[in-house]
Design a protein around this motif. Structure first.
Motif, PDB file in Angstrom:
ATOM      1  N   ASP A   1       0.771  -1.192  -0.156  1.00  0.00           N
ATOM      2  CA  ASP A   1       0.082  -0.081   0.035  1.00  0.00           C
ATOM      3  C   ASP A   1       0.948   1.153   0.008  1.00  0.00           C
ATOM      4  O   ASP A   1       1.839   1.360   0.778  1.00  0.00           O
ATOM      5  CB  ASP A   1      -0.934  -0.011   1.161  1.00  0.00           C
ATOM      6  CG  ASP A   1      -1.695   1.149   1.102  1.00  0.00           C
ATOM      7  OD1 ASP A   1      -1.805   1.905   2.170  1.00  0.00           O
ATOM      8  OD2 ASP A   1      -2.651   1.214   0.522  1.00  0.00           O
ATOM      9  N   VAL A   2       0.685   2.254  -0.970  1.00  0.00           N
ATOM     10  CA  VAL A   2       1.551   3.366  -0.835  1.00  0.00           C
ATOM     11  C   VAL A   2       1.434   4.250   0.461  1.00  0.00           C
ATOM     12  O   VAL A   2       2.350   4.741   0.658  1.00  0.00           O
ATOM     13  CB  VAL A   2       0.517   4.624  -2.104  1.00  0.00           C
ATOM     14  CG1 VAL A   2       1.455   5.717  -2.205  1.00  0.00           C
ATOM     15  CG2 VAL A   2       0.791   3.806  -3.417  1.00  0.00           C
ATOM     16  N   SER A   3       0.432   4.128   1.215  1.00  0.00           N
ATOM     17  CA  SER A   3       0.446   4.873   2.098  1.00  0.00           C
ATOM     18  C   SER A   3       1.431   4.092   3.447  1.00  0.00           C
ATOM     19  O   SER A   3       2.121   5.146   4.263  1.00  0.00           O
ATOM     20  CB  SER A   3      -0.915   5.171   3.121  1.00  0.00           C
ATOM     21  OG  SER A   3      -1.291   3.732   3.224  1.00  0.00           O
ATOM     22  N   VAL A   4       1.587   2.814   3.327  1.00  0.00           N
ATOM     23  CA  VAL A   4       2.556   2.061   4.151  1.00  0.00           C
ATOM     24  C   VAL A   4       3.991   2.416   3.641  1.00  0.00           C
ATOM     25  O   VAL A   4       4.835   2.738   4.691  1.00  0.00           O
ATOM     26  CB  VAL A   4       2.191   0.804   4.117  1.00  0.00           C
ATOM     27  CG1 VAL A   4       3.332  -0.309   4.618  1.00  0.00           C
ATOM     28  CG2 VAL A   4       0.955   0.343   4.786  1.00  0.00           C
ATOM     29  N   ALA A   5       4.072   2.385   2.364  1.00  0.00           N
ATOM     30  CA  ALA A   5       5.560   2.640   1.801  1.00  0.00           C
ATOM     31  C   ALA A   5       5.784   4.002   2.210  1.00  0.00           C
ATOM     32  O   ALA A   5       7.143   4.265   2.555  1.00  0.00           O
ATOM     33  CB  ALA A   5       5.452   2.417   0.229  1.00  0.00           C
ATOM     34  N   LEU A   6       4.869   5.158   1.971  1.00  0.00           N
ATOM     35  CA  LEU A   6       5.507   6.345   2.268  1.00  0.00           C
ATOM     36  C   LEU A   6       5.567   6.682   3.614  1.00  0.00           C
ATOM     37  O   LEU A   6       6.696   7.408   4.157  1.00  0.00           O
ATOM     38  CB  LEU A   6       4.053   7.307   1.901  1.00  0.00           C
ATOM     39  CG  LEU A   6       4.607   8.788   1.840  1.00  0.00           C
ATOM     40  CD1 LEU A   6       5.622   9.374   1.162  1.00  0.00           C
ATOM     41  CD2 LEU A   6       3.225   9.722   1.330  1.00  0.00           C
ATOM     42  N   ALA A   7       4.989   6.132   4.585  1.00  0.00           N
ATOM     43  CA  ALA A   7       5.064   6.172   6.039  1.00  0.00           C
ATOM     44  C   ALA A   7       6.360   5.606   6.353  1.00  0.00           C
ATOM     45  O   ALA A   7       7.083   6.130   7.269  1.00  0.00           O
ATOM     46  CB  ALA A   7       3.712   5.481   6.767  1.00  0.00           C
ATOM     47  N   SER A   8       6.642   4.576   5.809  1.00  0.00           N
ATOM     48  CA  SER A   8       7.978   3.640   6.141  1.00  0.00           C
ATOM     49  C   SER A   8       9.277   4.705   5.585  1.00  0.00           C
ATOM     50  O   SER A   8      10.262   4.774   6.557  1.00  0.00           O
ATOM     51  CB  SER A   8       8.096   2.334   5.592  1.00  0.00           C
ATOM     52  OG  SER A   8       8.349   2.553   4.249  1.00  0.00           O
TER      53      SER A   8
ATOM     54  N   LEU B   1       9.134   8.074   5.428  1.00  0.00           N
ATOM     55  CA  LEU B   1       9.220   9.103   6.472  1.00  0.00           C
ATOM     56  C   LEU B   1       9.641   8.701   7.682  1.00  0.00           C
ATOM     57  O   LEU B   1      10.701   9.529   8.218  1.00  0.00           O
ATOM     58  CB  LEU B   1       7.863   9.809   6.472  1.00  0.00           C
ATOM     59  CG  LEU B   1       7.028  10.447   5.193  1.00  0.00           C
ATOM     60  CD1 LEU B   1       5.826  10.740   5.473  1.00  0.00           C
ATOM     61  CD2 LEU B   1       8.059  11.522   4.645  1.00  0.00           C
ATOM     62  N   VAL B   2       9.393   7.729   8.302  1.00  0.00           N
ATOM     63  CA  VAL B   2       9.897   7.233   9.595  1.00  0.00           C
ATOM     64  C   VAL B   2      11.328   6.932   9.494  1.00  0.00           C
ATOM     65  O   VAL B   2      12.113   7.284  10.433  1.00  0.00           O
ATOM     66  CB  VAL B   2       9.229   6.026  10.078  1.00  0.00           C
ATOM     67  CG1 VAL B   2       9.544   5.570  11.507  1.00  0.00           C
ATOM     68  CG2 VAL B   2       7.538   6.500  10.571  1.00  0.00           C
ATOM     69  N   ASP B   3      11.574   6.330   8.389  1.00  0.00           N
ATOM     70  CA  ASP B   3      13.205   6.034   8.129  1.00  0.00           C
ATOM     71  C   ASP B   3      13.778   7.408   8.124  1.00  0.00           C
ATOM     72  O   ASP B   3      15.002   7.457   8.930  1.00  0.00           O
ATOM     73  CB  ASP B   3      13.410   5.236   6.890  1.00  0.00           C
ATOM     74  CG  ASP B   3      14.617   4.812   6.612  1.00  0.00           C
ATOM     75  OD1 ASP B   3      15.178   4.133   7.698  1.00  0.00           O
ATOM     76  OD2 ASP B   3      15.235   4.780   5.494  1.00  0.00           O
ATOM     77  N   ARG B   4      13.511   8.558   7.276  1.00  0.00           N
ATOM     78  CA  ARG B   4      14.281   9.623   7.369  1.00  0.00           C
ATOM     79  C   ARG B   4      14.177  10.454   8.815  1.00  0.00           C
ATOM     80  O   ARG B   4      15.180  11.051   9.233  1.00  0.00           O
ATOM     81  CB  ARG B   4      13.456  10.682   6.335  1.00  0.00           C
ATOM     82  CG  ARG B   4      13.959  10.174   4.888  1.00  0.00           C
ATOM     83  CD  ARG B   4      15.306  10.662   4.741  1.00  0.00           C
ATOM     84  NE  ARG B   4      15.863   9.524   3.744  1.00  0.00           N
ATOM     85  CZ  ARG B   4      17.337   9.218   3.927  1.00  0.00           C
ATOM     86  NH1 ARG B   4      18.114   9.778   4.829  1.00  0.00           N
ATOM     87  NH2 ARG B   4      17.634   8.396   2.934  1.00  0.00           N
ATOM     88  N   GLY B   5      13.040  10.058   9.444  1.00  0.00           N
ATOM     89  CA  GLY B   5      13.073  10.598  10.699  1.00  0.00           C
ATOM     90  C   GLY B   5      14.189  10.165  11.693  1.00  0.00           C
ATOM     91  O   GLY B   5      14.688  10.941  12.493  1.00  0.00           O
ATOM     92  N   LEU B   6      14.175   8.895  11.541  1.00  0.00           N
ATOM     93  CA  LEU B   6      15.248   7.994  12.517  1.00  0.00           C
ATOM     94  C   LEU B   6      16.544   8.729  12.044  1.00  0.00           C
ATOM     95  O   LEU B   6      17.649   8.921  12.928  1.00  0.00           O
ATOM     96  CB  LEU B   6      15.151   6.647  12.278  1.00  0.00           C
ATOM     97  CG  LEU B   6      14.003   6.028  12.979  1.00  0.00           C
ATOM     98  CD1 LEU B   6      14.071   4.672  12.393  1.00  0.00           C
ATOM     99  CD2 LEU B   6      13.931   6.308  14.290  1.00  0.00           C
ATOM    100  N   ASP B   7      16.847   8.879  10.812  1.00  0.00           N
ATOM    101  CA  ASP B   7      18.265   9.500  10.434  1.00  0.00           C
ATOM    102  C   ASP B   7      18.363  10.898  10.888  1.00  0.00           C
ATOM    103  O   ASP B   7      19.383  11.232  11.521  1.00  0.00           O
ATOM    104  CB  ASP B   7      18.315   9.661   8.870  1.00  0.00           C
ATOM    105  CG  ASP B   7      18.587   8.238   8.071  1.00  0.00           C
ATOM    106  OD1 ASP B   7      19.061   7.259   9.065  1.00  0.00           O
ATOM    107  OD2 ASP B   7      18.414   8.089   6.950  1.00  0.00           O
ATOM    108  N   LEU B   8      17.521  11.781  11.147  1.00  0.00           N
ATOM    109  CA  LEU B   8      17.352  13.105  11.542  1.00  0.00           C
ATOM    110  C   LEU B   8      17.889  13.085  13.075  1.00  0.00           C
ATOM    111  O   LEU B   8      18.360  13.837  13.757  1.00  0.00           O
ATOM    112  CB  LEU B   8      16.099  13.768  11.280  1.00  0.00           C
ATOM    113  CG  LEU B   8      16.078  14.412   9.999  1.00  0.00           C
ATOM    114  CD1 LEU B   8      14.677  15.068   9.692  1.00  0.00           C
ATOM    115  CD2 LEU B   8      17.201  15.192   9.419  1.00  0.00           C
ATOM    116  N   VAL B   9      16.909  12.162  13.918  1.00  0.00           N
ATOM    117  CA  VAL B   9      17.054  11.780  15.455  1.00  0.00           C
ATOM    118  C   VAL B   9      18.790  11.537  15.464  1.00  0.00           C
ATOM    119  O   VAL B   9      19.248  11.897  16.349  1.00  0.00           O
ATOM    120  CB  VAL B   9      16.106  10.901  15.780  1.00  0.00           C
ATOM    121  CG1 VAL B   9      16.722  10.498  17.370  1.00  0.00           C
ATOM    122  CG2 VAL B   9      14.846  11.488  15.803  1.00  0.00           C
ATOM    123  N   ALA B  10      19.205  10.659  14.708  1.00  0.00           N
ATOM    124  CA  ALA B  10      20.751  10.101  14.682  1.00  0.00           C
ATOM    125  C   ALA B  10      21.354  11.140  14.633  1.00  0.00           C
ATOM    126  O   ALA B  10      22.663  11.273  15.205  1.00  0.00           O
ATOM    127  CB  ALA B  10      20.650   8.894  13.833  1.00  0.00           C
TER     128      ALA B  10
END
Length: 142
Positions: free
Chosen positions: A123-130, A132-141
């Motif tokens: 599902d596109v929403s699942v793919a997009l959310a994953s 965004l969360v992945d990029r967010g984790l990179d920013l937190v790091a």
């Protein structure tokens, strides 16, 4: 009878359309244009003074980092939505997205990950959310 959890079935990738088949040519043209504007003499001067040990260590560290990020994304997809895309595929999709993102304005390569997952039936929403969360984790790091 014991209940079982059924993970979504991931369809094999669909045959790419004309635009998808032309994308590598666009990337190649952009790479050629980029290389044509490089100052090769200055690059050679820098490489001559670089310590080969540091160059090898940096290359190995970047390779490990890239595949770990692909593995992290694989685990995140599985944990978030039960999507079971092989870790090796996630790593290669991550590499593809980073490559395209380095040549495009606005890091459009991230949307390639979404598109590639959607091609596999995610599902596109699942793919997009994953993504965004992945990029967010990179920013937190950072």
């Amino acid at each position: 009878m014991e209940p079982t959890l059924n993970a979504p079935v991931i369809a094999p990738p669909q045959k790419p359309g004309l635009l998808r088949r032309l994308l590598p040519l666009v990337g190649l043209a952009m790479a050629v244009a980029f290389v044509a504007h490089l100052d090769v003499a200055a690059m050679v001067d820098v490489v001559k003074v670089a310590d080969p040990v540091f160059v090898v260590v940096a290359a190995v560290a970047m390779t490990i980092n890239t595949f770990l990020k692909g593995w992290r994304w694989h685990r995140m997809l599985k944990a978030q939505a039960g999507v079971d895309v092989p870790a090796s595929d996630c790593s290669w999709l991550f590499i593809e997205a980073n490559f395209l993102g380095s040549f495009t304005i606005g890091r459009i390569g991230e949307f390639v990950r979404v598109s590639r997952l959607a091609d596999r039936g995610v599902d596109v929403s699942v793919a997009l959310a994953s993504c965004l969360v992945d990029r967010g984790l990179d920013l937190v790091a950072l």
